[in-house]
Scaffold this active site. Structure first.
Site, PDB file in Angstrom:
ATOM      1  N   ASP A   1       0.829  -1.214   0.000  1.00  0.00           N
ATOM      2  CA  ASP A   1       0.000   0.000   0.000  1.00  0.00           C
ATOM      3  C   ASP A   1       0.858   1.258   0.000  1.00  0.00           C
ATOM      4  OD1 ASP A   1      -2.455  -1.090  -0.008  1.00  0.00           O
ATOM      5  OD2 ASP A   1      -2.902  -0.748   2.107  1.00  0.00           O
TER       6      ASP A   1
ATOM      7  N   LYS B   1      -4.153   2.875  -2.907  1.00  0.00           N
ATOM      8  CA  LYS B   1      -5.529   3.222  -3.251  1.00  0.00           C
ATOM      9  C   LYS B   1      -5.809   4.700  -3.107  1.00  0.00           C
ATOM     10  CE  LYS B   1      -7.858  -0.819  -1.912  1.00  0.00           C
ATOM     11  NZ  LYS B   1      -7.184  -0.602  -0.642  1.00  0.00           N
TER      12      LYS B   1
ATOM     13  N   MET C   1      -8.700   8.826   8.798  1.00  0.00           N
ATOM     14  CA  MET C   1      -9.144   9.405   7.522  1.00  0.00           C
ATOM     15  C   MET C   1     -10.120  10.561   7.750  1.00  0.00           C
ATOM     16  SD  MET C   1      -9.634   5.767   5.522  1.00  0.00           S
ATOM     17  CE  MET C   1     -10.215   4.861   6.957  1.00  0.00           C
TER      18      MET C   1
END
Ligand code: SAH
Length: 257
Positions: free
Chosen positions: A35, A57, A174
């Site tokens: 990632d 991503k 996030m």
């Protein structure tokens, strides 16, 4: 015999990787699907003969960066495992905390494959700790709630009103992109605007930066300091313990020595 590992790379600093993770990367890995959050320092521990594929991503939000759909990642893992390779899926933090580890284990099981999960230190606990914030502290809270600040991703908006009433430390992953909105919802649900709050960006890395202040002021503090993702937001009395210049904390709330 092929083997699939889902490995948590921890919050950032390479020496916060578990010994088990470091050993698998150095001795066994043949294909590493990594990632974005995994640092170059950690990728440097991968055995040189291994092939490292970046399957980040965040690209969808960062112009010019490729975005890898989740089902493509599933297919890659299955393909390489069926070729008999030792596959490592390497993710920031813990693979099973906002890391889609659960989905990946299910996708592999559907293909008749089994993955071994190697836990990592999750950012929501390790990053506040590295900034001086214990996410629980008997004097201030009886628990901690880990929650995502993103809406969507299939599970809708968190119930901010219930979270505001929970009496636990809120650790928001996030959360920067929607910080204004989240803060407004928490305050509307009854959390006092002067509740201590902190945000820590790039925790445990050389670039770590943090701010703390009143919940109502946190979006402005984050903007003023230019904090950017990845960042953890902490809301609750323990946030006042963050090691950072106290900014506008009301008297009686400045718990830090
Ligand atoms: N599986 C990861 C979380 C992935 S979601 C874990 O267990 O930690 C990505 C979010 O994690 C980021 O948006 C940010 O909120 C948080 N995060 C990850 N690494 C971080 C770091 N070094 N500093 C601050 N936040 C971090």
């Amino acid at each position: 015999m092929s083997k699939i590992y889902l490995i948590g790379a921890g919050p950032g600093a390479a020496d916060l990787l578990t010994l088990r993770a470091a050993k698998i990367l150095a001795d066994e890995a043949e294909i590493v699907l990594a990632d974005d959050l995994v640092s170059a320092e950690i990728l440097a521990l991968v055995r040189p003969a291994a092939r490292v594929l970046k399957v980040g991503k965040r690209g969808g939000k960062a112009p010019g960066r490729p975005h890898t759909p989740q089902d493509f990642i599933h297919r890659l893992m299955v393909r390489y495992a069926r070729r008999g390779r030792t596959v490592v899926r390497l993710k920031g933090g813990d693979p099973c905390v906002f890391g889609r580890g659960g989905e990946e284990v299910e996708a592999l099981a559907a293909a008749g494959l089994e993955a071994e999960v190697v836990p990592g230190l999750t950012a929501g606990i390790a990053v506040p700790a590295a900034a001086g914030i214990p996410v629980t502290h008997r004097a201030y809270t009886h628990g901690v709630t880990l929650v995502t600040g993103t809406a969507g991703d299939g599970c809708g908006e968190p119930n901010w009103a219930a979270l505001a009433q929970s009496g636990t430390t809120l650790v928001i992953y996030m959360g920067l992109a929607r910080l204004l909105n989240i803060v407004a919802r928490l305050i509307a649900a009854g959390l006092p605007p002067d509740t201590p709050a902190a945000a820590i960006a790039s925790g445990t890395l050389a670039a770590q930066r943090q701010v703390k202040g009143r919940l109502a002021d946190l979006p402005a503090l984050v903007a003023a300091e230019g904090l950017a993702s990845p960042a953890i937001v902490v809301v609750g009395e323990v946030a006042a313990l963050a090691r950072v210049e106290s900014l506008d904390l009301p008297a009686g709330r400045a718990l830090a020595a």
